[in-house]
Scaffold this active site. Structure first.
Site, PDB file in Angstrom:
ATOM      1  N   TYR A 135      14.503 -48.540  12.382  1.00  0.00           N
ATOM      2  CA  TYR A 135      14.186 -47.953  13.700  1.00  0.00           C
ATOM      3  C   TYR A 135      15.081 -46.757  14.038  1.00  0.00           C
ATOM      4  O   TYR A 135      15.960 -46.412  13.270  1.00  0.00           O
ATOM      5  CB  TYR A 135      14.162 -48.994  14.818  1.00  0.00           C
ATOM      6  CG  TYR A 135      15.387 -49.838  15.075  1.00  0.00           C
ATOM      7  CD1 TYR A 135      16.631 -49.500  14.616  1.00  0.00           C
ATOM      8  CD2 TYR A 135      15.267 -51.013  15.818  1.00  0.00           C
ATOM      9  CE1 TYR A 135      17.742 -50.289  14.883  1.00  0.00           C
ATOM     10  CE2 TYR A 135      16.370 -51.813  16.083  1.00  0.00           C
ATOM     11  CZ  TYR A 135      17.608 -51.432  15.612  1.00  0.00           C
ATOM     12  OH  TYR A 135      18.695 -52.207  15.877  1.00  0.00           O
ATOM     13  N   GLU A 136      14.806 -46.158  15.180  1.00  0.00           N
ATOM     14  CA  GLU A 136      15.471 -44.900  15.593  1.00  0.00           C
ATOM     15  C   GLU A 136      15.243 -43.792  14.567  1.00  0.00           C
ATOM     16  O   GLU A 136      16.130 -42.995  14.281  1.00  0.00           O
ATOM     17  CB  GLU A 136      16.977 -45.120  15.786  1.00  0.00           C
ATOM     18  CG  GLU A 136      17.380 -45.448  17.195  1.00  0.00           C
ATOM     19  CD  GLU A 136      16.711 -44.580  18.246  1.00  0.00           C
ATOM     20  OE1 GLU A 136      16.570 -43.366  18.021  1.00  0.00           O
ATOM     21  OE2 GLU A 136      16.301 -45.122  19.272  1.00  0.00           O
ATOM     22  N   GLY A 137      14.052 -43.754  13.997  1.00  0.00           N
ATOM     23  CA  GLY A 137      13.743 -42.814  12.921  1.00  0.00           C
ATOM     24  C   GLY A 137      14.180 -43.451  11.617  1.00  0.00           C
ATOM     25  O   GLY A 137      15.376 -43.717  11.429  1.00  0.00           O
ATOM     26  N   GLN A 187      15.625 -39.543   8.590  1.00  0.00           N
ATOM     27  CA  GLN A 187      16.978 -38.991   8.834  1.00  0.00           C
ATOM     28  C   GLN A 187      17.381 -38.038   7.708  1.00  0.00           C
ATOM     29  O   GLN A 187      17.991 -36.992   7.942  1.00  0.00           O
ATOM     30  CB  GLN A 187      18.031 -40.112   8.902  1.00  0.00           C
ATOM     31  CG  GLN A 187      17.796 -41.154   9.967  1.00  0.00           C
ATOM     32  CD  GLN A 187      17.733 -40.573  11.352  1.00  0.00           C
ATOM     33  OE1 GLN A 187      18.508 -39.694  11.700  1.00  0.00           O
ATOM     34  NE2 GLN A 187      16.784 -41.041  12.144  1.00  0.00           N
TER      35      GLN A 187
END
Ligand code: FAD
Length: 621
Positions: A442-444, A449
């Site tokens: 999650y969070e990209g 990234q």
């Protein structure tokens, strides 16, 4: 306070001996802080983590979240600790006292939070997301929105979420289908389904405020047409009391491999056409606004990773000292030899040092990045502030992806140290392993990234940010190489650094040509190599500092000429043991990890594109 969560001594080393954060206290913004205050905060954080959060970690996992009659309940043991956490002021420690915070430097809050991330991450998601959502309101909300939502959220009375993901819009957020229809009063009617929403519904607080990404009817497709709305579970009356239910129904709570105490929900907005949202900021600025929060959210994921890794490491060391199994390798031919604690076995020691070096390197990286965030706000000139902010932008994808990848390996190795017991739920390491996996997703996702680093961050500001970072690494090399004991290890860093620069330049050239697919194909190994060099720099920088301290200590004790007497001091003086550990850790990392960087960089430069060129049909037959 002794604990098996995080090493308080190493935290203080990073803060005061490596980063010298006391220079922050010279600025007006942090003038009320001092080393003593930081020590007190650190001790308070540790106490809360050990006495309150940790006891709820495994029970929270075992109970999980329940979904009954359309309502979600968080684990029962989370209720009490939520109150204590909020009362202790940890929901918004870095915010200004004007809005209910404590005005702490980000680097101090980051270091203190490590205990709590290590103690009970699934719980921490509830206040963590609340802080992020309230910050959005603080930064982009109108005065009315701040009064209506922000204070109540910072006070922990209402919680918050982040609603981006949809069934057809994961990594590609711009593909979202949730719509916002204009209403005559300037508000919007929201319709759509968001999935995987952390803390999307629960019973810890009476209300939940959802920042929701949606497209206003008629706006362009893709990210350019995305706006962001504040959508409360219950509408808020002007006097702050709870109003009508806002037509947000929980469709499901995911059954997942880890972080079971955190409710991951499917939320249906406006099934009956009665879900009202307020625009946050300006129309079509949704992605920009959300991006503002991404750095902090990604740093939090890096801290989650560090939290799991440090706790797994500390537990593994303790277990290795206690578990008796097999005779020592040098006693193998002795029939009378007794079995020894497994920490005596070379392979276990290697594993522990691998874990230690990554944990301490990631701790330094996360703290340094937080320190850059502080410097970006308090530096005197625009140029300086831009320099620090540039380092933040560059390092955030590295913090997020490198920390989460390595944390999984650290947790996995901890299980190996425990042997079969590590695989069983009688010991906490299996939970660390399960809970830490999500950090790469999650969070990209980490894949995204890595693309962010290679595709955007390296070239940002004409490469100034990456050159600034490389300049710092070069300064470490210059400092380390003259130290006789670290000469060879400094040379490994230098070789790795030169190879990374060479590969970075090569990528920059390819980026301007048809060869641009090579950097994209190799974004993941590139980020790992980048992280290895950055971590190697922090560890060797620390080793240089430790060497200086040791020299002074040896001199003061009159043992500078005797290796034997110096070794004896390790058992007498914890600081001597600590600094020797810093030196050994850096040396190990240099030989184990940095020594391989050059060959890997050259292999990438060789230009093989097999994964792109191989036919889909050849992946499986
Ligand atoms: C426990 C949990 C909690 C979550 N919490 C939240 C939350 O609070 N709020 C929220 O909005 N979302 C949340 N999410 C959703 C999460 O952010 C997404 O799962 C994630 O962004 C990936 O989206 P996806 O699952 O659709 O995978 P996909 O986007 O389908 O990706 C699948 C794979 O393809 C890769 N991929 C996709 N596109 C590309 C590309 N262009 N180039 C290279 N590789 C690519 C990805 O890296 C990944 O490896 C949560 C998810 C989970 C499991």
């Amino acid at each position: 306070m002794g604990n098996l969560l995080a090493n308080a001594r190493d935290q203080l080393f990073v803060l005061f001996e490596q980063l010298d954060i006391e220079k922050l206290f010279e600025k007006e913004k942090f003038a009320d802080f001092s080393k003593e205050v930081v020590l007190m905060m650190q001790s308070e954080a540790e106490k809360l983590a050990v006495n309150d959060l940790l006891p709820a970690y495994t029970p929270g996992d075992q109970e999980g979240c329940t979904f009954k009659d359309g309502k979600v309940s968080a684990p029962a043991c989370f209720h009490e600790i939520f109150k204590k956490y909020v009362e202790a002021g940890w929901l918004c420690p870095t915010e200004s006292p004007d809005v209910g915070g404590q005005g702490l430097p980000i680097v101090v809050a980051t270091a203190c939070s490590e205990f709590m991330f290590a103690a009970n991450f699934p719980f921490l998601m509830y206040p963590g997301l609340t802080h992020g959502a309230a910050r959005l309101v603080e930064k982009y909300g109108t005065e009315e929105q701040r009064n209506k939502y922000m204070y109540t959220m910072y006070a922990g009375k209402w919680t918050g979420t982040m609603c981006l993901t949809e069934p057809g819009a994961g990594s590609d957020v711009g593909a979202l289908k949730t719509t916002a229809k204009r209403l005559p009063d300037g508000k919007f009617s929201i319709t759509g389904t968001k999935i995987f929403i952390s803390c999307g519904d629960h019973d810890l607080t009476e209300n939940i405020i959802h920042p929701v990404l949606a497209r206003i009817e008629g706006d362009p497709p893709g990210t350019a047409g995305v706006s962001i709305f504040l959508v409360p579970k219950y509408r808020a009356n002007d006097d702050g009391s709870l109003g009508e239910f806002n037509d947000i129904r929980t469709g499901n709570v995911e059954h997942k491999m880890g972080i079971k105490g955190s409710a991951t929900c499917t939320l249906n907005f406006g099934d009956e056409g009665k879900c009202i949202g307020e625009l946050l900021g300006r129309e079509r600025q949704g992605m920009r606004i959300m991006f503002h929060m991404m750095n902090e959210a990604r740093l939090e994921v890096a801290m989650q990773s560090l939290g799991h890794a440090t706790a797994a490491y500390e537990h593994a060391v303790q277990y290795a000292k206690e578990r008796i199994q097999s005779v020592a390798v040098w006693e193998m031919k002795n029939p009378d030899a007794k079995a020894v604690p497994i920490i005596q076995h070379p392979d276990i020691r290697r594993k522990l040092l691998w874990m230690k070096s990554h944990v301490e390197g990631i701790r330094a990286l996360n703290c340094y990045t937080s320190f850059c965030m502080d410097m970006a706000t308090i530096s005197d000139t625009d140029k300086e502030r831009e320099r620090w902010q540039g380092l933040v932008e560059l390092l955030i994808p590295v913090c997020k992806a490198y920390a989460s990848e390595k944390a999984q390996l650290v947790c996995s190795m901890a299980i190996d140290v425990y042997g079969g017991y590590g695989y069983c739920s009688d010991y906490p390491v299996e939970q660390y392993f399960r809970d830490c996996k999500i950090a790469s997703i999650y969070e990209g996702t980490n894949g995204i990234q890595c693309l962010d680093l290679v595709g955007r961050k390296l070239g940002a500001r004409k490469g100034a940010d990456v050159m600034n970072l490389f300049g710092e690494i070069n300064a470490t090399i210059t400092k380390i190489k003259p130290i006789e004991d670290l000469k060879r290890h400094g040379a490994y860093l230098e070789d790795a650094y030169n190879a990374l620069i060479d590969l970075t330049m090569h990528f920059a050239q390819l980026g301007k040509s048809a060869g641009f697919l090579l950097p994209i194909l190799n974004a993941t190994p590139y980020l790992e190599l980048f992280g290895d060099v950055v971590i190697g720099h922090f560890l060797l920088q620390a080793a240089g500092i430790a060497k200086e301290k040791l020299n002074v200590m040896y001199k003061n004790k009159g043992v500078e000429d005797s290796k034997g007497k110096q070794r004896a001091l390790i058992h007498e003086d914890p600081d001597v043991a600590f600094y020797n550990g810093k030196v050994a850790t850096a040396k190990f990392f240099a030989v184990e990890v940095l020594s391989t960087v050059k060959a890997k960089c050259e292999a990438i430069k060789f230009g093989e594109r097999i994964p792109i060129e191989m036919a889909d049909e050849s992946f499986t037959y």
